[in-house]
Design an enzyme around this catalytic site. Structure first.
Site, PDB file in Angstrom:
ATOM      1  N   LYS A 175       8.848  -4.091  -1.342  1.00 12.93           N
ATOM      2  CA  LYS A 175       7.932  -4.318  -2.458  1.00 12.93           C
ATOM      3  C   LYS A 175       7.238  -3.003  -2.808  1.00 12.93           C
ATOM      4  O   LYS A 175       6.335  -2.554  -2.115  1.00 12.93           O
ATOM      5  CB  LYS A 175       6.864  -5.364  -2.114  1.00 12.93           C
ATOM      6  CG  LYS A 175       6.093  -5.764  -3.372  1.00 12.93           C
ATOM      7  CD  LYS A 175       4.777  -6.441  -3.101  1.00 12.93           C
ATOM      8  CE  LYS A 175       3.655  -5.494  -2.833  1.00 12.93           C
ATOM      9  NZ  LYS A 175       3.348  -4.568  -3.957  1.00 12.93           N
ATOM     10  N   GLU A 249       0.541   2.165   8.330  1.00 11.25           N
ATOM     11  CA  GLU A 249       0.222   3.574   8.061  1.00 11.25           C
ATOM     12  C   GLU A 249      -0.871   3.567   7.007  1.00 11.25           C
ATOM     13  O   GLU A 249      -0.630   3.188   5.856  1.00 11.25           O
ATOM     14  CB  GLU A 249       1.465   4.311   7.525  1.00 11.25           C
ATOM     15  CG  GLU A 249       2.591   4.437   8.524  1.00 11.25           C
ATOM     16  CD  GLU A 249       2.283   5.403   9.655  1.00 11.25           C
ATOM     17  OE1 GLU A 249       1.255   6.115   9.598  1.00 11.25           O
ATOM     18  OE2 GLU A 249       3.063   5.435  10.619  1.00 11.25           O
ATOM     19  N   CYS A 283      -2.295  10.868   1.954  1.00  7.37           N
ATOM     20  CA  CYS A 283      -3.020  10.391   3.131  1.00  7.37           C
ATOM     21  C   CYS A 283      -3.273  11.513   4.122  1.00  7.37           C
ATOM     22  O   CYS A 283      -4.234  11.471   4.875  1.00  7.37           O
ATOM     23  CB  CYS A 283      -2.243   9.261   3.781  1.00  7.37           C
ATOM     24  SG  CYS A 283      -0.555   9.716   4.189  1.00  7.37           S
ATOM     25  N   GLU A 382     -12.342   8.267   2.347  1.00  9.23           N
ATOM     26  CA  GLU A 382     -11.163   8.856   1.727  1.00  9.23           C
ATOM     27  C   GLU A 382     -11.330   8.804   0.209  1.00  9.23           C
ATOM     28  O   GLU A 382     -11.425   7.715  -0.367  1.00  9.23           O
ATOM     29  CB  GLU A 382      -9.923   8.057   2.153  1.00  9.23           C
ATOM     30  CG  GLU A 382      -8.634   8.658   1.680  1.00  9.23           C
ATOM     31  CD  GLU A 382      -7.430   7.819   2.104  1.00  9.23           C
ATOM     32  OE1 GLU A 382      -7.456   6.597   1.930  1.00  9.23           O
ATOM     33  OE2 GLU A 382      -6.460   8.405   2.603  1.00  9.23           O
TER      34      GLU A 382
HETATM   35  P1  NAD Z   1      -3.131  -0.474  -1.330  1.00 11.94           P
HETATM   36  O1  NAD Z   1      -3.440  -0.856   0.050  1.00 11.94           O
HETATM   37  O2  NAD Z   1      -4.012  -0.982  -2.410  1.00 11.94           O
HETATM   38  O3  NAD Z   1      -1.650  -0.927  -1.726  1.00 11.94           O
HETATM   39  C1  NAD Z   1      -0.500  -0.488  -1.024  1.00 11.94           C
HETATM   40  C2  NAD Z   1       0.609  -1.479  -1.230  1.00 11.94           C
HETATM   41  O4  NAD Z   1       0.270  -2.694  -0.577  1.00 11.94           O
HETATM   42  C3  NAD Z   1       0.870  -1.867  -2.671  1.00 11.94           C
HETATM   43  O5  NAD Z   1       2.258  -2.133  -2.813  1.00 11.94           O
HETATM   44  C4  NAD Z   1       0.076  -3.156  -2.833  1.00 11.94           C
HETATM   45  O6  NAD Z   1       0.576  -3.976  -3.865  1.00 11.94           O
HETATM   46  C5  NAD Z   1       0.284  -3.786  -1.471  1.00 11.94           C
HETATM   47  N1  NAD Z   1      -0.752  -4.675  -1.002  1.00 11.94           N
HETATM   48  C6  NAD Z   1      -2.092  -4.509  -1.069  1.00 11.94           C
HETATM   49  N2  NAD Z   1      -2.718  -5.536  -0.455  1.00 11.94           N
HETATM   50  C7  NAD Z   1      -1.751  -6.353   0.024  1.00 11.94           C
HETATM   51  C8  NAD Z   1      -1.754  -7.578   0.755  1.00 11.94           C
HETATM   52  N3  NAD Z   1      -2.903  -8.166   1.124  1.00 11.94           N
HETATM   53  N4  NAD Z   1      -0.567  -8.136   1.081  1.00 11.94           N
HETATM   54  C9  NAD Z   1       0.599  -7.544   0.735  1.00 11.94           C
HETATM   55  N5  NAD Z   1       0.659  -6.398   0.023  1.00 11.94           N
HETATM   56  C10 NAD Z   1      -0.498  -5.810  -0.319  1.00 11.94           C
HETATM   57  O7  NAD Z   1      -3.082   1.113  -1.284  1.00 11.94           O
HETATM   58  P2  NAD Z   1      -2.810   2.120  -2.478  1.00 11.94           P
HETATM   59  O8  NAD Z   1      -4.077   2.312  -3.212  1.00 11.94           O
HETATM   60  O9  NAD Z   1      -1.600   1.713  -3.249  1.00 11.94           O
HETATM   61  O10 NAD Z   1      -2.411   3.444  -1.662  1.00 11.94           O
HETATM   62  C11 NAD Z   1      -3.323   4.379  -1.274  1.00 11.94           C
HETATM   63  C12 NAD Z   1      -3.623   4.253   0.203  1.00 11.94           C
HETATM   64  O11 NAD Z   1      -2.422   4.419   0.965  1.00 11.94           O
HETATM   65  C13 NAD Z   1      -4.544   5.341   0.705  1.00 11.94           C
HETATM   66  O12 NAD Z   1      -5.535   4.801   1.526  1.00 11.94           O
HETATM   67  C14 NAD Z   1      -3.628   6.252   1.516  1.00 11.94           C
HETATM   68  O13 NAD Z   1      -4.266   6.981   2.510  1.00 11.94           O
HETATM   69  C15 NAD Z   1      -2.645   5.299   2.057  1.00 11.94           C
HETATM   70  N6  NAD Z   1      -1.415   5.997   2.438  1.00 11.94           N
HETATM   71  C16 NAD Z   1      -1.157   6.146   3.767  1.00 11.94           C
HETATM   72  C17 NAD Z   1      -0.020   6.834   4.174  1.00 11.94           C
HETATM   73  C18 NAD Z   1       0.270   6.988   5.637  1.00 11.94           C
HETATM   74  O14 NAD Z   1       1.411   7.238   5.968  1.00 11.94           O
HETATM   75  N7  NAD Z   1      -0.679   6.837   6.524  1.00 11.94           N
HETATM   76  C19 NAD Z   1       0.862   7.346   3.227  1.00 11.94           C
HETATM   77  C20 NAD Z   1       0.568   7.176   1.882  1.00 11.94           C
HETATM   78  C21 NAD Z   1      -0.575   6.483   1.505  1.00 11.94           C
END
Ligand code: NAD
Length: 482
Positions: A175, A249, A283, A382
């Site tokens: 997804k 992650e 991240c 962040e």
């Molecule tokens: P987000 O958590 O809002 O969404 C990430 C993904 O998860 C999206 O596809 C979203 O639709 C889905 N999602 C959100 N809540 C969900 C739930 N309850 N059930 C199922 N799916 C769900 O994050 P974002 O704003 O898209 O991404 C930014 C974040 O990602 C930042 O905090 C960043 O640090 C983190 N990030 C971490 C890494 C790592 O490897 N540690 C890498 C890239 C990004």
């Protein structure tokens, strides 16, 4: 770039519902494409296809070397289309094209190539003499994987999950984030052309509610999630209720420690691409910059010049260093943090506003705050934008304490002319990866977070093991299995 189908069971299938997701250009604020928005019915179909491909399909039964051959074909086809994929990602989420080529596409194919090699040499079966009698220890694919990825490095994060899952013999329901669905269509075209068996990769474009249906689906064996810490906690709780395997992650707030012996010009040149990486939407971005009080003014001046000189521009301009943020709400969030920094008494040195000359697009000026204490909100949370904070430290112990005074523990770096002092500091900082005079990531070694930056590891053999179940078969004495 409009699409009207999902990639399920090796084919393009009509969506169950009529809703669509609009892909909006961060640079022009115009709708550049529409794709179907998956319903739970679409997810059920995707999971059923992945389940059947795992339970009765050829993929888990193929030898690792045969799987590796298909993976190598996928990598070759992705590399052949690198320009189109890099451009698509830049158009979807605003990443500078110079970063997209390496950081979004080739980084992804390098991860795929690494796991292709590992699949060929990994000991999926091992004979042990045993204590009570001889055993055969097998490592089998975990089953159906729900891979949930964010918008910031969509193909790279997809590959951190897909490549080891494929190597393990597992099958995947992917997804993508609703804002960046297009690159996944290109991936689907590639895996179809490469001859990946039907159902091994299925892709449903959707938002978080439908994402939760993947998380809680009883036919999904493991969730591999990358995203925010808030969402990660929710997903961990849902997985916990079902004892479902899960890798998380999450966010980061990494500290770059500049030691007194560091050469400042090479340090700033090396640090800036890591600090403002991907418009600051990374991240692992090194966003807390720690300098000793004795060199603090000098470091802030050098940082200020570098931040002010980071060219803001359109994503597809090869000269661009900082492009627009991925969404209007992200610009609001970043501007909110800039206001908070001023309110809490940090000194705005560079930026803080919207860059001149852009009538459209979610741009924010590259920004530097000085006189920041680690207790301030802008040092703890962040921001996920081009905003850096410079924090003074008293001595090396103080620098390590500040680096560790964070809910996060994803990455970090130290900048020094003495690599041994760098290693000594690296051993004391509680993060999953660490760089000495550079970025702390290598595809053959584990990547992931301490503390609230996550659970589990990706990359390296550890990343493969996250998609494996261990099985012990106790053998009759003297029997040698085929
Ligand atoms: P987000 O958590 O809002 O969404 C990430 C993904 O998860 C999206 O596809 C979203 O639709 C889905 N999602 C959100 N809540 C969900 C739930 N309850 N059930 C199922 N799916 C769900 O994050 P974002 O704003 O898209 O991404 C930014 C974040 O990602 C930042 O905090 C960043 O640090 C983190 N990030 C971490 C890494 C790592 O490897 N540690 C890498 C890239 C990004």
């Amino acid at each position: 770039m409009n699409r009207d189908k999902f990639f399920i069971n090796g084919d393009w299938v009509d969506p169950a519902g009529n809703d669509t997701l609009a892909v909006i250009s961060p640079a022009t604020e115009e709708v550049i494409a529409k794709v179907p928005d998956a319903t739970t019915t679409d997810v059920d179909r995707a999971v059923a296809a992945a389940r059947a491909a795992f339970d009765t399909g050829p993929w888990p039964q193929m030898s690792p070397a045969e799987r590796a051959d298909v993976m190598a074909t996928i990598s070759g086809l992705l590399q052949a289309r690198y320009e189109e994929i890099a451009q698509t990602i830049s158009e979807e989420m605003g990443s500078p094209i110079s970063f997209s080529v390496m950081g979004q596409v080739f980084a992804a194919t390098m991860v795929l190539d690494y796991y292709t090699g590992l699949a060929r040499e990994y000991a999926f079966e091992e004979r042990r003499p045993g204590v009570l009698g001889p055993t055969l220890v097998r490592r089998e694919g975990v089953g159906v994987v729900g891979a949930i990825v964010p918008w910031n490095v969509p193909l790279f994060v997809t590959m951190l999950k897909l490549a080891p899952a494929l190597a393990s013999g597992s099958t995947v329901v992917l997804k993508p984030a609703p804002e960046t669905p297009l690159n996944a269509y290109l991936l689907a075209e590639v895996v179809k052309e490469a001859g990946l068996p039907a159902g091994v990769l299925n892709i449903v474009q959707a938002g978080r509610e439908v994402g939760e249906h993947i998380v809680t689906h009883p036919d999904v064996d493991k969730i591999s999630f990358t995203g925010s810490t808030v969402a990660g906690k929710k997903i961990a709780a849902l997985c916990g209720a079902q004892l479902k395997r899960c890798t998380l992650e999450l966010g980061g707030k990494s500290a770059a420690i500049i030691l007194d012996d560091a050469d400042l010009s090479t340090t700033i040149a090396g640090l800036m691409p890591n600090a403002l990486m991907n418009n600051g939407e990374a991240c692992v971005a090194q966003t807390r910059i720690l300098a000793s009080r004795s060199r603090y003014a000098e470091v802030v001046d050098a940082l200020a010049a570098a931040v002010a000189g980071s060219k803001v521009g359109e994503p597809l301009d090869p000269e661009t260093v900082v492009g627009p943020l991925f969404a209007s709400r992200q610009r609001d969030r970043v501007e909110g943090y800039i206001a908070k920094g001023k309110e809490e008494g940090a000194r705005l040195v560079v930026g803080g506003g919207r860059p001149a000359g852009f009538d459209k697009g979610w741009y924010v000026e590259p920004t530097l705050f000085a006189d920041v204490t680690n207790q301030m909100t802008i040092a703890q949370e962040e921001i996920f934008g081009p905003v850096l904070v410079a924090i003074p430290y008293d001595d090396v112990d103080d620098a390590v304490a500040i680096a560790n005074d964070s809910d996060y523990g994803l990455s970090g770096s130290v900048w020094t002319s003495d690599p041994q002092s760098g290693v000594d500091i690296a051993r004391r900082v509680r993060t999953g990866t660490y760089g000495i005079n550079g970025m702390g990531m290598d595809f053959s070694s584990p990547f992931g977070g301490f503390k609230q930056s996550g659970v589990g590891r990706e990359l390296g053999p550890e990343g493969l093991e996250g998609f494996l179940e261990s099985k012990t078969i106790v053998l009759p004495a003297g029997f040698e299995p085929a």
